[in-house]
Scaffold this active site. Structure first.
Site, PDB file in Angstrom:
ATOM      1  N   LYS A 126      -7.958  11.856  47.128  1.00 57.58           N
ATOM      2  CA  LYS A 126      -8.007  12.983  46.165  1.00 57.58           C
ATOM      3  C   LYS A 126      -7.528  11.563  44.573  1.00 57.58           C
ATOM      4  CE  LYS A 126      -5.825  16.965  44.260  1.00 57.58           C
ATOM      5  NZ  LYS A 126      -6.837  17.962  44.276  1.00 57.58           N
ATOM      6  N   ASP A 166      -9.697  18.999  39.778  1.00 59.88           N
ATOM      7  CA  ASP A 166      -8.448  19.662  39.387  1.00 59.88           C
ATOM      8  C   ASP A 166      -8.022  20.246  38.047  1.00 59.88           C
ATOM      9  OD1 ASP A 166      -5.877  18.489  40.505  1.00 59.88           O
ATOM     10  OD2 ASP A 166      -6.413  19.322  41.971  1.00 59.88           O
TER      11      ASP A 166
END
Length: 444
Positions: A126, A166
């Site tokens: 991430k 995202d």
């Protein structure tokens, strides 16, 4: 002291300023106790859990860029490459003022198990920055994205680490980042997913997380002897996940009564108008206060309140920790039969436990919203083959993946004597594959 408790204590001691990370590790490891206790000697000898909770690599860097007034701004960029046991690191880039290392580690840790659940060869990672694209001009966003990628490009690649979009990172941002990567590295490869269709993106990627959420919800209800058609639902959020969850739910015969944004929420007794919602959010980029112009019979309310509406299903699709204990109590009081997470960790631990204790079917985000990363992996496959599949092909593969995830989490929970606990089932199903791969690859 048990192995699980030792590792949780160690994580807290080593990461003192990251309470969100403590919470994520504790929640996962607690639910894995049956598996870990059954294999404690084997796991302890190879320090499996210690390696699992420690990222393989954490990258933090400065991102300087120039705004439209000529002023230099400085943000912080992050990429946490958490686990590559089953494939290249895969996970989104979040652009939001709330981003810090602890948040990125939480999301990267969760991504390990989510990616494993898809059955596809992708590891967990991430990244992101505390940059806020809201209110910025296209030129300012481009300046930030180019500076961000100038540093990040040193650590990613099609077979190393493949970031995606995202919160705050949509098609515009991915495009600017991809252009800069290509410019610096001189490589045209599938290094990012969520790309535009004209340069290697995949059909159905935009819809994937929301559609996947409903494919899993439908199958999970079916496993429990319930038909999704004719049900009502409350949805939070009005971004990409929420819009396409509402669209697919409507197609499946569900009446969706609510949606929300950061200012307030809408209740539409006739069912949310997807076309109106898309025009407000995707075309006009406006607030939900505009919705009443399209549907005069609807109600707009400031603040929070989605979960007080009586409905059969609750689909939180906005952000983390948005469904609190009081919300869970309201859902139970109103006869809600299932809560399936479209966002990443939107339900607090206390709310989750309350829902489970009151026999509400609960599907955690790592399973329920895995359709997005699954379709990102399908985009990687298309890039590797230099092919583009039709919408129907991608959608069919997505449905198969989400149905398989459903049965894997159901079976894993039953195998360890916790039938109906789909949080445990998801964690176990995701963990076992990663653990086997880590052990097979030796100490690395």
């Amino acid at each position: 002291m048990s192995y699980v408790d030792e590792v949780i204590e160690s994580v807290i001691a080593k990461n003192p300023a990251e309470p969100e990370f403590h919470q994520a590790v504790k929640e996962v490891l607690e639910s894995l106790r049956p598996v870990i206790d059954a294999n404690e000697e084997k796991y302890r000898k190879v320090a499996l859990l210690e390696r699992l909770v420690e990222p393989e690599r954490q990258i933090k860097f400065r991102v300087p860029w120039v705004d439209d007034k000529g002023q230099v701004q400085v943000n912080t960029g992050y990429r946490v490459q958490f686990n590559s046991a089953i494939g290249p690191y895969k996970g989104g880039l979040r652009l939001h003022p709330s981003v810090n290392l602890g948040i990125i580690k939480v999301l990267g840790f969760e991504q390990i198990f989510k990616n494993s659940l898809t059955g596809l060869p992708i590891g967990g990672g991430k990244g992101g920055s505390d940059f806020d694209p809201k209110g910025k001009s296209d030129r300012e966003v481009m300046a930030f994205c180019q500076s961000f990628m100038t540093e990040l490009c040193k650590y990613i690649g099609a077979d190393t680490d493949v970031p995606a979009g995202d919160i705050g990172t949509g098609a515009r941002e991915i495009g600017y980042m991809f252009g800069q990567y290509k410019r610096i590295r001189g490589l045209y490869e599938g290094v990012l997913t969520g790309k535009g269709l004209s340069y290697g993106g995949s059909l159905a990627r935009t819809e994937a997380t929301g559609y996947g959420l409903l494919y899993l919800t439908k199958e999970l209800l079916k496993v429990n002897g319930i038909d999704i058609a004719g049900k009502t639902a409350c949805v939070s959020g009005s971004g990409n996940v929420a819009i396409y969850a509402i669209e697919k739910a409507t197609q499946l015969g569900v009446k969706v009564l609510t949606c929300s944004d950061s200012n307030g929420w809408v209740y539409d007794p006739d069912g949310i108008d997807v076309a109106a919602l898309k025009e407000i959010k995707e075309v006009n980029r406006a607030r939900l206060t505009e919705y009443k112009k399209y549907r005069p019979n609807s109600e707009y309310h400031e603040g929070r309140g989605v979960w007080v509406v009586k409905a059969d299903l609750a689909l939180p699709c906005a952000t983390q920790n948005e469904l609190l204990l009081d919300d869970a109590k309201a859902l139970v009081e109103n006869g809600c039969i299932a809560v399936c997470e479209g966002a990443n960790m939107p339900t607090t631990l206390e709310a989750t436990k309350y829902l489970q204790e009151h026999n509400v079917i609960f599907a955690p985000g790592k399973a329920a919203n895995a359709g997005g990363v699954a379709t990102s992996a399908l985009e990687m496959s298309q890039n590797s083959e230099r092919l583009s599949w039709s919408f129907e092909e991608v959608d069919a593969k997505l449905q198969t993946i989400m149905i398989n995830i459903t049965h894997n989490i159901v079976d894993s929970a039953e195998r360890y004597g916790h039938a109906g606990d789909y949080v445990m089932g998801a964690n176990i199903a995701g963990f076992e594959k990663v653990a086997d791969a880590m052990i097979a690859q030796g100490v690395c």
